[in-house]
Scaffold this active site. Sequence first.
Site, PDB file in Angstrom:
ATOM      1  N   CYS A   1       3.058   1.719   3.079  1.00 15.11           N
ATOM      2  CA  CYS A   1       4.357   1.030   3.048  1.00 15.11           C
ATOM      3  C   CYS A   1       5.387   1.877   2.314  1.00 15.11           C
ATOM      4  O   CYS A   1       6.537   2.003   2.752  1.00 15.11           O
ATOM      5  CB  CYS A   1       4.220  -0.325   2.355  1.00 15.11           C
ATOM      6  SG  CYS A   1       3.108  -1.491   3.173  1.00 15.11           S
TER       7      CYS A   1
ATOM      8  N   ASP B   1       9.346   6.052 -28.670  1.00 20.91           N
ATOM      9  CA  ASP B   1       8.177   6.543 -27.945  1.00 20.91           C
ATOM     10  C   ASP B   1       8.127   6.041 -26.505  1.00 20.91           C
ATOM     11  O   ASP B   1       7.316   6.525 -25.715  1.00 20.91           O
ATOM     12  CB  ASP B   1       6.889   6.113 -28.656  1.00 20.91           C
ATOM     13  CG  ASP B   1       6.730   6.788 -30.013  1.00 20.91           C
ATOM     14  OD1 ASP B   1       7.048   7.979 -30.110  1.00 20.91           O
ATOM     15  OD2 ASP B   1       6.309   6.110 -30.962  1.00 20.91           O
TER      16      ASP B   1
ATOM     17  N   CYS C   1       0.843  -1.192   0.000  1.00 19.37           N
ATOM     18  CA  CYS C   1       0.000   0.000   0.000  1.00 19.37           C
ATOM     19  C   CYS C   1       0.880   1.243   0.000  1.00 19.37           C
ATOM     20  O   CYS C   1       2.103   1.178   0.140  1.00 19.37           O
ATOM     21  CB  CYS C   1      -0.926   0.015   1.212  1.00 19.37           C
ATOM     22  SG  CYS C   1      -0.044   0.103   2.795  1.00 19.37           S
TER      23      CYS C   1
ATOM     24  N   ASP D   1       4.028   4.184 -30.959  1.00 17.58           N
ATOM     25  CA  ASP D   1       4.714   2.910 -30.962  1.00 17.58           C
ATOM     26  C   ASP D   1       6.177   3.174 -31.289  1.00 17.58           C
ATOM     27  O   ASP D   1       6.582   4.296 -31.550  1.00 17.58           O
ATOM     28  CB  ASP D   1       4.098   1.933 -31.974  1.00 17.58           C
ATOM     29  CG  ASP D   1       4.374   2.343 -33.416  1.00 17.58           C
ATOM     30  OD1 ASP D   1       4.660   3.532 -33.641  1.00 17.58           O
ATOM     31  OD2 ASP D   1       4.290   1.480 -34.295  1.00 17.58           O
TER      32      ASP D   1
ATOM     33  N   ASP E   1       1.905   9.854 -32.182  1.00 15.84           N
ATOM     34  CA  ASP E   1       2.999   9.578 -33.102  1.00 15.84           C
ATOM     35  C   ASP E   1       2.349   9.301 -34.458  1.00 15.84           C
ATOM     36  O   ASP E   1       1.161   8.968 -34.524  1.00 15.84           O
ATOM     37  CB  ASP E   1       3.794   8.363 -32.610  1.00 15.84           C
ATOM     38  CG  ASP E   1       4.908   7.987 -33.563  1.00 15.84           C
ATOM     39  OD1 ASP E   1       5.637   8.881 -34.007  1.00 15.84           O
ATOM     40  OD2 ASP E   1       5.029   6.787 -33.876  1.00 15.84           O
TER      41      ASP E   1
END
Length: 729
Positions: free
Chosen positions: A33, A625, A30, A621, A438
Amino acid sequence: MQVTRDFSHYVRAVGAGLQHIDLAVEGVHCAGCMAKIERGLSAIPDVTLARVNFTDRRVALEWKEGTLDPVRFIDRLEELGYKAYPYETESAEATEIAESRFLLRCLGVAAFATMNVMMLSIPVWSGNVSDMLPEQRDFFHWLSALIALPAVAYAGQPFFRSAWRALSNKTTNMDVPISIGVCLALGMSVVETVHHAEHAYFDAAIMLLTFLLVGRFLDQNMRRRTRAVAGNLAALKAETAAKFVASDEIFQVPVAAIYPGDIVLLRPGERCAIDGTVIEGRSEIDQSLITGETLYVTAEQGTPIYAGSMNISGTLRVRVSAASEATLLAEITRLLDNALQARSRYMRLADRASRLYAPVVHATALITILGWVIAGASWHDAIITGVAVLIITCPCALGLAIPTVQAIASGAMFKSGVLLNSGDAIERLAEVNHVIFDKTGTLTLPALEVTNAADIPADIFQLAGRLALSSHHPVAAAVAQAAGAKSPILNAVEEAGQGVRSTVDDVDIRLGRPTFCSAEALVSGNNLDPEASIVAFSRGSEKFIFSVRQGLRPDAPAVIAALKARNIGIEILSGDREPAVIAAAHALGIAEWRAGVTPADKIARIEELKQRGAKVLMVGDGMNDAPSLAAAHVSMSPISAAHLSQATADLVFLGRPLAPVVAAIDSARKALHLMRQNLWLAIGYNVLAVPVAISGVVTPLIAAAAMSGSSILVMLNSLRARSGSREIV
């Protein structure tokens, strides 16, 4: 025997007199922590950075060079209640897989036990107000104990172990009140059963664990899906290279033994290990992982080449300009790590909330017990009321408020062709008000197409397609596919960087560069598409040209219009040539675009937009990127993207259409609305239920039923996320 621990091998210098190490930390569940670890490590003198990456449970540490031994960090984490060791991708992934399987086993045991205990509890509930004999009730209670006690002992381990580590180090976490409530409920249930009481609370304890394990398993599973990023980058790094030690003598050496100015040999089929410049030879190289462009690049004297590039055909001599951690690939790795460690607003809010939860619940339960004792109640009744408070304040509804919507919304997104790759992607996607695309492989289709196929005679097209089958070049593959060629021409010869040639009926035929086919005049005499690649074909004195390009995704104009209708800003950032980017921008009606940008340029633009308050969705992609996908508020990649980008992106969409981008945004906005509703339902439940529990009106059994009811209400509301998005206009 004293064992000396030496972790210096995992330490690296990061400049400015600082050293760095990554540690894998077990038991981080969590935001509390994370906060405890960062505070505990930052308190060590000379530590300049302590940042936990919740996605892969890794803590990045930096400190002043020569002042600290890394062993001290591991010892400090052990004092805080966490086991740590140097981070290695393979071992970390193996640990995560084992933990995920263990959680699933615990969930299976708890769910099975819950169903059986509930079947036994229903007759008791009805029998207590009818004619059930005390002996029959006791029998059902003992059967419930026989099922629940071993089931809780096994299924509760994730919470019990975490709570024990925290208490052993004189701290608390969210698992402490959960463990106390479950243990008290079981203990009181056994006591009540021994004393032939009407009520026992075995069903409350085991049901509580089941709901908590569902939430924890969903969280674990979603985070594991982003685990492959470091491994994918590592797979692109060549570990050795062929280094010239004399004019005609080469040694295969580790990359660490290569320095700027050295000369290496890059053979066909090898992945480049360094950044450098070609000084001799001619070949074609695949730089798609670096530039995102699918076309091979001709490499000859003076051509720059980067680590991670694949040499396709000829042999090259390359003079090294950067190696090891100084390469562009290493820089992309660092940008990616920095972006992934960025802390979201939701995480900071959860951090603050988690700090308050445990002490508030403990204090409330303790005050309730003492208050009832002071008021004259017996310790038995006071403890029963305290257990009811612990159970009724269990954060099940709060814990399920987000994961249930995520799970249901992710199913709805899947129907729209979108896969989630990050646990909090829905929340972030819902806030998007600006989209960066892109171009190559994103706005355009990854496959190449012949745009002037109608202008080529059918027999010529078929012959060129058959010859193209003998080439490995993607442009040739596009010609072969467009022609529907099935059988290659025999005895064809491919000349690296030029094309492929053969002889048919004693006539020379060629496919490749215009110069290779003696078709330069034909190229200069045509008004060609500025963003298309040109491949020539010759049969004797006959000359033809093929215009090959990546076409826009068929629904791209409609998607851009739909995004504008939703008041979302749009721009294109591409590493491609300016004419190609201009053509795509004009075709789609996008006024804002940039061409020839580097990964650093994309990061800078995203940061500029962030400073203006924009919530950026990056859709792209290609390896270039990857850093910008990670740096954006949220990111998305097509399934055809480089494997690295798919792992980095928060969402991946399938198929040829671009419509899933809009569908995902619509689904995310509805899901976020439901998440907020769920949170208010959970908060409202606690505001109403806690005072009632403190008043002593409810038993632990009723508290468990109320807790379960709030969770069911949250889940029913979450089911509304199944509905689809608005139509694209």
